[in-house]
Scaffold this motif. Sequence first.
Motif, PDB file in Angstrom:
ATOM      1  N   LYS A  10       9.114  -2.251  67.742  1.00  0.00           N
ATOM      2  CA  LYS A  10      10.408  -1.695  68.129  1.00  0.00           C
ATOM      3  C   LYS A  10      10.783  -0.513  67.234  1.00  0.00           C
ATOM      4  CE  LYS A  10      12.312  -6.205  69.530  1.00  0.00           C
ATOM      5  NZ  LYS A  10      13.320  -7.244  69.189  1.00  0.00           N
ATOM      6  N   SER A  24      16.899  -2.321  75.200  1.00  0.00           N
ATOM      7  CA  SER A  24      18.304  -2.725  75.216  1.00  0.00           C
ATOM      8  C   SER A  24      19.112  -1.724  74.408  1.00  0.00           C
ATOM      9  CB  SER A  24      18.481  -4.135  74.647  1.00  0.00           C
ATOM     10  OG  SER A  24      18.091  -4.183  73.281  1.00  0.00           O
ATOM     11  N   ASP A  48      20.049  -8.628  64.044  1.00  0.00           N
ATOM     12  CA  ASP A  48      18.877  -9.505  63.963  1.00  0.00           C
ATOM     13  C   ASP A  48      17.820  -8.956  64.911  1.00  0.00           C
ATOM     14  OD1 ASP A  48      16.965 -11.530  64.115  1.00  0.00           O
ATOM     15  OD2 ASP A  48      18.453 -13.127  63.961  1.00  0.00           O
ATOM     16  N   SER A  49      16.680  -8.515  64.365  1.00  0.00           N
ATOM     17  CA  SER A  49      15.649  -7.884  65.203  1.00  0.00           C
ATOM     18  C   SER A  49      14.909  -8.878  66.091  1.00  0.00           C
ATOM     19  CB  SER A  49      14.643  -7.138  64.323  1.00  0.00           C
ATOM     20  OG  SER A  49      13.891  -8.035  63.527  1.00  0.00           O
ATOM     21  N   ARG A  50      15.082 -10.182  65.839  1.00  0.00           N
ATOM     22  CA  ARG A  50      14.390 -11.170  66.675  1.00  0.00           C
ATOM     23  C   ARG A  50      14.941 -11.196  68.092  1.00  0.00           C
ATOM     24  NH1 ARG A  50      15.198 -16.245  62.801  1.00  0.00           N
ATOM     25  NH2 ARG A  50      17.270 -15.267  62.862  1.00  0.00           N
ATOM     26  N   ASP A  51      16.263 -11.054  68.214  1.00  0.00           N
ATOM     27  CA  ASP A  51      16.868 -11.041  69.549  1.00  0.00           C
ATOM     28  C   ASP A  51      17.785  -9.837  69.751  1.00  0.00           C
ATOM     29  OD1 ASP A  51      18.941 -11.734  67.908  1.00  0.00           O
ATOM     30  OD2 ASP A  51      19.230 -13.738  68.744  1.00  0.00           O
ATOM     31  N   ASP A  52      17.808  -8.937  68.755  1.00  0.00           N
ATOM     32  CA  ASP A  52      18.588  -7.700  68.824  1.00  0.00           C
ATOM     33  C   ASP A  52      20.068  -7.953  69.098  1.00  0.00           C
ATOM     34  OD1 ASP A  52      16.389  -6.069  68.251  1.00  0.00           O
ATOM     35  OD2 ASP A  52      15.735  -6.158  70.334  1.00  0.00           O
ATOM     36  N   THR A  53      20.623  -8.906  68.374  1.00  0.00           N
ATOM     37  CA  THR A  53      22.050  -9.185  68.452  1.00  0.00           C
ATOM     38  C   THR A  53      22.746  -8.671  67.197  1.00  0.00           C
ATOM     39  OG1 THR A  53      21.701 -11.386  67.499  1.00  0.00           O
ATOM     40  CG2 THR A  53      21.784 -11.219  69.906  1.00  0.00           C
TER      41      THR A  53
END
Length: 333
Positions: free
Chosen positions: A82, A105, A141-146
Amino acid sequence: TPTHTPTPTVTPTSTPWQGGVAQFPVPDPNAIAIDEGRNLLYVAGKGNNALLIVDGQTHTIQDSVPVGLEPFGVALSPAADKAYVANWSSGSLSVVDTGQRRVASTIDLGAGSRPAFVATSETTGRVYVPLHGQGQLAVIDSRDDTLLTKVPVGIGAFGVAIDEQLNRIFVSTRDAGYVAVVDGDALTELSDQRTSLGGTPYSLAIDPVLHRLYAVYAQPDSDRLAGISAEDPRSVAVLEISEEGLEQIATLQAGPSGPTGGMGIAASAATGSIFVTNALDNSLSVFHPTSLALLDTVGMPGEPGCLSVNPVTSLVYVSNRSSDNVVAVLDIW
């Protein structure tokens, strides 16, 4: 004790530049991120609202991914494939899938937030974005981009750098006039560790080997008597990092930058050389990492701003805004 060890260099085939190895066109280029493993460059094209993907060997543009308005900062998470692009005028963060080369996203950071530079941590998997218009540090949080939280750090939040050893995030606050220190575990500012440089701080860079933070800053108004304007960030603070905070041990003087300066500083992970762009006199200053002596001043084509270093190829990439190109310089110092 780890030391800087120069790596073998690779000389690309490309259009030459009189002060460096190569140059390639990018409309109003801003921040540059480098994927060292794939030898790819990701350049925020502020002039065409796109993220440009450049081959690091041939220095040709491979792809252009439309993002938000006036992309400013960019940082990579190679493990997640990403790229994160801060869109200054859109108040958003574009998450680009670097494999598919498309926007996966978009994270809304708020109207008027003015997201500036971006930094990513492979250790924690978090993305940090100073919000210039809100005086906060956005944490993603780059795991779920929240969006996890926004940490208040001070008005005019701008530059950002991460110390992976202590899990500290440093943020320059241009209007508040200090470098803020954020605890990466608690996600709170350590207000007792705020560090004033005696002027206006701009961009930041880390040397993980010497465990130092470099901060470009403008001298205060009183120094105008000496011919240095408060809108001319030509000074560089050298700060040692510890659990107790930052300690300024030296000050470097780069070249004239003017009101559009203060954008570019980087330290090579291979050689430790310190690079600072000088927007007003179109040059790049190079300093020695231990003696802190000025080693060279390299000419640039037009209003140099952001820069990044590839320690694998020993190439330094410099965005030149008024000449709409990026110049590659070989780190030979």
